[in-house]
Write an enzyme that holds these catalytic residues in place. Structure first.
Site, PDB file in Angstrom:
ATOM      1  N   ASP A  37     -11.748   2.910  -6.602  1.00 27.69           N
ATOM      2  CA  ASP A  37     -11.597   4.237  -7.208  1.00 27.69           C
ATOM      3  C   ASP A  37     -12.707   5.179  -6.734  1.00 27.69           C
ATOM      4  OD1 ASP A  37     -10.418   6.152  -8.748  1.00 27.69           O
ATOM      5  OD2 ASP A  37     -11.200   5.419 -10.652  1.00 27.69           O
ATOM      6  N   HIS A  54      -9.677   8.802   1.299  1.00 29.45           N
ATOM      7  CA  HIS A  54      -8.932   7.544   1.485  1.00 29.45           C
ATOM      8  C   HIS A  54      -9.210   6.962   2.877  1.00 29.45           C
ATOM      9  CE1 HIS A  54      -7.085   8.241  -2.285  1.00 29.45           C
ATOM     10  NE2 HIS A  54      -6.311   9.233  -1.895  1.00 29.45           N
ATOM     11  N   LEU A 147      -7.451 -17.723   4.852  1.00 29.39           N
ATOM     12  CA  LEU A 147      -8.120 -16.768   3.955  1.00 29.39           C
ATOM     13  C   LEU A 147      -7.099 -15.740   3.498  1.00 29.39           C
ATOM     14  CD1 LEU A 147     -11.124 -16.333   6.339  1.00 29.39           C
ATOM     15  CD2 LEU A 147     -11.198 -17.496   4.134  1.00 29.39           C
TER      16      LEU A 147
HETATM   17  C1  FPP Z   1      -8.281   5.602  -5.867  1.00 26.21           C
HETATM   18  O1  FPP Z   1      -9.161   6.712  -5.677  1.00 26.21           O
HETATM   19  C2  FPP Z   1      -7.685   5.210  -4.586  1.00 26.21           C
HETATM   20  C3  FPP Z   1      -6.347   5.099  -4.356  1.00 26.21           C
HETATM   21  C4  FPP Z   1      -5.332   5.327  -5.374  1.00 26.21           C
HETATM   22  C5  FPP Z   1      -5.819   4.768  -3.012  1.00 26.21           C
HETATM   23  C6  FPP Z   1      -6.609   3.793  -2.224  1.00 26.21           C
HETATM   24  C7  FPP Z   1      -5.989   3.688  -0.891  1.00 26.21           C
HETATM   25  C8  FPP Z   1      -6.649   3.551   0.271  1.00 26.21           C
HETATM   26  C9  FPP Z   1      -8.106   3.389   0.371  1.00 26.21           C
HETATM   27  C10 FPP Z   1      -5.890   3.570   1.565  1.00 26.21           C
HETATM   28  C11 FPP Z   1      -4.989   2.414   1.831  1.00 26.21           C
HETATM   29  C12 FPP Z   1      -5.583   1.075   1.609  1.00 26.21           C
HETATM   30  C13 FPP Z   1      -5.674   0.075   2.524  1.00 26.21           C
HETATM   31  C14 FPP Z   1      -6.192  -1.245   2.088  1.00 26.21           C
HETATM   32  C15 FPP Z   1      -5.303   0.211   3.938  1.00 26.21           C
HETATM   33  P1  FPP Z   1      -8.757   8.130  -6.280  1.00 26.21           P
HETATM   34  O2  FPP Z   1      -7.979   8.870  -5.259  1.00 26.21           O
HETATM   35  O3  FPP Z   1      -8.045   7.963  -7.582  1.00 26.21           O
HETATM   36  O4  FPP Z   1     -10.155   8.798  -6.485  1.00 26.21           O
HETATM   37  P2  FPP Z   1     -10.574   9.814  -7.635  1.00 26.21           P
HETATM   38  O5  FPP Z   1     -10.624   9.022  -8.933  1.00 26.21           O
HETATM   39  O6  FPP Z   1     -11.913  10.261  -7.206  1.00 26.21           O
HETATM   40  O7  FPP Z   1      -9.550  10.904  -7.659  1.00 26.21           O
END
Ligand code: FPP
Length: 250
Positions: A37, A54, A147
């Site tokens: 997050d 992201h 793994l």
């Molecule tokens: C949460 O941060 C993050 C997500 C909902 C998406 C995570 C996805 C990736 C990192 C890309 C794809 C993953 C892989 C493994 C290839 P948020 O956007 O809710 O952050 P915020 O709370 O600051 O808004």
């Protein structure tokens, strides 16, 4: 903020990375899970669009997986996209799916050196035919690796439980035990997570591994996911190694 925040080790008190294989082995940690997050806030703080967070988040994730593998943790799980994340702006959803697509391609290319078995947790139907096929291909390509890397994608803990129960009903079961449910979950190949790490300062599970987290140790940090580096990972595992796990006993 959870009370555990007050007992965290200072960075200067953390062990060196070279000590981590021993600390991992002594702690008994087999499975670590991440709720990544804070990507959006990380980007906004820098005047960038949320999607940029992201992109950097994927880099942080790759580093964390490599370290976990090198230190001897056998199963890693991450929450890449929840069943609720479809509510995000279409442009952000599109970028996350694009990042996953690139990630899968790189995982295919690196298969010989990485020794990782990829398993996607969640309902692949809504991903679209192309991404779904790529997920299935990567799972098949890597199925003999030892793994495990679980990537929760279009995943929801309640949705997973409902599906598990429905599959048991479809088989005609009228009475079930805990093992029946565990065996029908997306995570049926993995032990329950020993440690769930959530970055970004929120102190909740957000529909992640609801069944599997029964006795998981939870670790929350204010660090935003793109900043989650080697020292943050060390801090979380060191904290885990100090916890007394009683599983309801004394
Ligand atoms: C949460 O941060 C993050 C997500 C909902 C998406 C995570 C996805 C990736 C990192 C890309 C794809 C993953 C892989 C493994 C290839 P948020 O956007 O809710 O952050 P915020 O709370 O600051 O808004």
């Amino acid at each position: 903020m959870g009370i555990a925040m007050f007992f965290k080790s200072k960075k200067s008190e953390l062990p060196d990375a070279s000590q981590m294989p021993q600390i991992v082995a002594d702690s008994g940690i087999q499975h670590i899970a991440f709720i990544m997050d804070g990507n959006g806030r990380w980007a906004r703080e820098r005047g960038l669009p949320r999607e940029a967070g992201h992109g950097v988040g994927v880099k942080a994730f790759k580093k964390a997986v490599t370290l976990c593998r090198d230190w001897g943790i056998k199963t890693v799980t991450t929450y890449a996209f929840s069943t609720e994340n479809w509510k995000r702006p279409p442009q952000e959803v599109k970028e996350i799916m694009r990042l996953l697509d690139v990630y899968i391609k790189e995982a295919e290319d690196d298969n010989d050196k990485n020794r990782i078995r990829y398993i996607f947790l969640g309902d692949k139907e809504r991903l679209g035919e192309e991404l779904r096929a790529k997920c299935l291909y990567l799972e098949d390509l890597t199925k003999d690796n030892t793994l495990i890397l679980n990537i929760a994608l279009n995943y929801g803990g309640r949705d997973e439980l409902v599906r598990a129960v429905n599959s048991l009903i479809a088989e005609g079961k009228t009475e079930i035990c805990e093992e029946d449910i565990s065996s029908r979950l997306y995570t049926c190949e993995s032990p329950d997570p020993d440690l769930i790490v959530r970055t970004g300062g929120e102190v909740r599970l957000s529909n992640f591994l609801l069944w599997q987290s029964q006795y998981s140790e939870l670790y929350f940090t204010d660090c935003l996911w793109p900043d989650f580096d080697e020292s943050e990972l060390i801090a979380s595992i060191v904290e885990f190694s100090k916890r007394k796990r009683r599983y309801g006993g004394v």
